[in-house]
Design a protein around this motif. Structure first.
Motif, mmCIF file in Angstrom:
data_model
loop_
_atom_site.group_PDB
_atom_site.id
_atom_site.type_symbol
_atom_site.label_atom_id
_atom_site.label_comp_id
_atom_site.label_asym_id
_atom_site.label_seq_id
_atom_site.Cartn_x
_atom_site.Cartn_y
_atom_site.Cartn_z
ATOM 1 N N ASN A 1 0.830 -1.201 0.000
ATOM 2 C CA ASN A 1 0.000 0.000 0.000
ATOM 3 C C ASN A 1 0.865 1.251 0.000
ATOM 4 O O ASN A 1 1.835 1.348 0.758
ATOM 5 N N CYS A 2 0.457 2.179 -0.832
ATOM 6 C CA CYS A 2 1.106 3.484 -0.888
ATOM 7 C C CYS A 2 0.525 4.389 0.206
ATOM 8 O O CYS A 2 -0.682 4.328 0.480
ATOM 9 N N ASN A 3 1.360 5.207 0.794
ATOM 10 C CA ASN A 3 0.923 6.152 1.821
ATOM 11 C C ASN A 3 1.453 7.539 1.503
ATOM 12 O O ASN A 3 2.619 7.699 1.134
ATOM 13 N N VAL A 4 0.592 8.514 1.649
ATOM 14 C CA VAL A 4 0.992 9.919 1.517
ATOM 15 C C VAL A 4 0.586 10.640 2.790
ATOM 16 O O VAL A 4 -0.567 10.553 3.218
ATOM 17 N N ASN A 5 1.528 11.310 3.398
ATOM 18 C CA ASN A 5 1.287 12.078 4.621
ATOM 19 C C ASN A 5 1.432 13.550 4.281
ATOM 20 O O ASN A 5 2.525 14.002 3.916
ATOM 21 N N GLY A 6 0.333 14.296 4.387
ATOM 22 C CA GLY A 6 0.408 15.700 4.023
ATOM 23 C C GLY A 6 -0.867 16.441 4.370
ATOM 24 O O GLY A 6 -1.753 15.902 5.042
ATOM 25 N N ARG A 7 -0.945 17.675 3.899
ATOM 26 C CA ARG A 7 -2.142 18.473 4.127
ATOM 27 C C ARG A 7 -2.656 19.023 2.807
ATOM 28 O O ARG A 7 -1.863 19.430 1.948
ATOM 29 N N ARG A 8 -3.961 19.050 2.660
ATOM 30 C CA ARG A 8 -4.541 19.467 1.399
ATOM 31 C C ARG A 8 -4.580 20.976 1.251
ATOM 32 O O ARG A 8 -4.435 21.504 0.152
ATOM 33 N N TYR A 9 -4.812 21.674 2.342
ATOM 34 C CA TYR A 9 -4.900 23.127 2.304
ATOM 35 C C TYR A 9 -4.064 23.692 3.454
ATOM 36 O O TYR A 9 -3.733 22.981 4.391
ATOM 37 N N TYR A 10 -3.758 24.977 3.383
ATOM 38 C CA TYR A 10 -2.868 25.548 4.397
ATOM 39 C C TYR A 10 -3.489 25.442 5.784
ATOM 40 O O TYR A 10 -2.781 25.389 6.777
ATOM 41 N N TYR A 11 -4.820 25.393 5.856
ATOM 42 C CA TYR A 11 -5.514 25.349 7.142
ATOM 43 C C TYR A 11 -5.847 23.910 7.569
ATOM 44 O O TYR A 11 -6.436 23.692 8.623
ATOM 45 N N SER A 12 -5.517 22.932 6.728
ATOM 46 C CA SER A 12 -5.856 21.546 7.050
ATOM 47 C C SER A 12 -4.863 20.955 8.038
ATOM 48 O O SER A 12 -3.713 21.374 8.126
ATOM 49 N N SER A 13 -5.318 19.954 8.743
ATOM 50 C CA SER A 13 -4.404 19.184 9.568
ATOM 51 C C SER A 13 -3.698 18.158 8.686
ATOM 52 O O SER A 13 -4.152 17.833 7.589
ATOM 53 N N VAL A 14 -2.593 17.657 9.200
ATOM 54 C CA VAL A 14 -1.866 16.627 8.470
ATOM 55 C C VAL A 14 -2.681 15.339 8.503
ATOM 56 O O VAL A 14 -3.246 14.977 9.536
ATOM 57 N N HIS A 15 -2.703 14.669 7.376
ATOM 58 C CA HIS A 15 -3.547 13.470 7.244
ATOM 59 C C HIS A 15 -2.797 12.400 6.475
ATOM 60 O O HIS A 15 -1.936 12.716 5.643
ATOM 61 N N ASP A 16 -3.119 11.157 6.777
ATOM 62 C CA ASP A 16 -2.570 10.030 6.016
ATOM 63 C C ASP A 16 -3.571 9.594 4.953
ATOM 64 O O ASP A 16 -4.751 9.368 5.256
ATOM 65 N N TYR A 17 -3.088 9.463 3.743
ATOM 66 C CA TYR A 17 -3.903 8.965 2.645
ATOM 67 C C TYR A 17 -3.312 7.640 2.176
ATOM 68 O O TYR A 17 -2.087 7.461 2.163
ATOM 69 N N TRP A 18 -4.219 6.728 1.763
ATOM 70 C CA TRP A 18 -3.784 5.382 1.423
ATOM 71 C C TRP A 18 -4.280 4.967 0.049
ATOM 72 O O TRP A 18 -5.410 5.292 -0.350
ATOM 73 N N GLY A 19 -3.448 4.201 -0.647
ATOM 74 C CA GLY A 19 -3.869 3.588 -1.889
ATOM 75 C C GLY A 19 -4.649 2.308 -1.617
ATOM 76 O O GLY A 19 -4.747 1.856 -0.476
ATOM 77 N N GLN A 20 -5.165 1.734 -2.687
ATOM 78 C CA GLN A 20 -6.027 0.553 -2.542
ATOM 79 C C GLN A 20 -5.211 -0.721 -2.363
ATOM 80 O O GLN A 20 -5.750 -1.744 -1.940
ATOM 81 N N GLY A 21 -3.944 -0.665 -2.670
ATOM 82 C CA GLY A 21 -3.086 -1.836 -2.498
ATOM 83 C C GLY A 21 -2.836 -2.555 -3.806
ATOM 84 O O GLY A 21 -3.703 -2.623 -4.681
ATOM 85 N N THR A 22 -1.635 -3.074 -3.933
ATOM 86 C CA THR A 22 -1.289 -3.872 -5.110
ATOM 87 C C THR A 22 -0.580 -5.141 -4.629
ATOM 88 O O THR A 22 0.267 -5.091 -3.738
ATOM 89 N N GLN A 23 -0.946 -6.260 -5.210
ATOM 90 C CA GLN A 23 -0.411 -7.553 -4.772
ATOM 91 C C GLN A 23 0.944 -7.812 -5.409
ATOM 92 O O GLN A 23 1.114 -7.672 -6.622
#
Length: 121
Positions: A94-116
């Motif tokens: 699974n791919c993971n991206v840790n970041g914020r979408r907007y300057y006022y957003s909190s940091v969030h983890d986003y995940w891919g669907q996974g590849t076998q």
């Protein structure tokens, strides 16, 4: 809306290579780390490798010297080159991206669907 689209998984013989890619679509104000995790059947998810926006990398001991992580900041894309694959590398990655979408957003983890990734002996 953020989407992480992974590609590059598959079946390979032991000793072979695969290259995973993960492209993050959607606007980001900033991305801190991008990385890859994996989960094998009956095991907990583990960090494989991650990379900061500045290019600092971190690897699991089990993949050091065999896997290389890289990223293209302009494309919000992270890659994982996997060489000398072993049967114990078999897992869903699974791919993971840790970041914020907007300057006022909190940091969030986003995940891919996974590849076998399956490595045969």
């Amino acid at each position: 809306q953020v989407q992480l689209v992974e590609s590059g998984g598959g079946l390979v013989q032991a000793g072979g290579s695969l290259r995973l890619s993960c492209a993050a679509s959607g606007n980001f104000f900033s991305i801190n780390k991008m990385g890859w995790y994996r989960q094998a059947p009956g095991k907990q998810r583990e960090l494989v490798a991650d990379i900061t926006s500045g290019g600092s990398t971190n690897y699991a001991d089990s993949v050091k010297g065999r896997f290389t992580i890289s990223r293209d900041n302009a494309k919000n894309t992270v890659y994982l080159q996997m060489n000398s694959l072993k049967p114990e590398d078999t897992a869903v990655y699974n791919c993971n991206v840790n970041g914020r979408r907007y300057y006022y957003s909190s940091v969030h983890d986003y995940w891919g669907q996974g590849t076998q990734v399956t490595v045969s002996s």
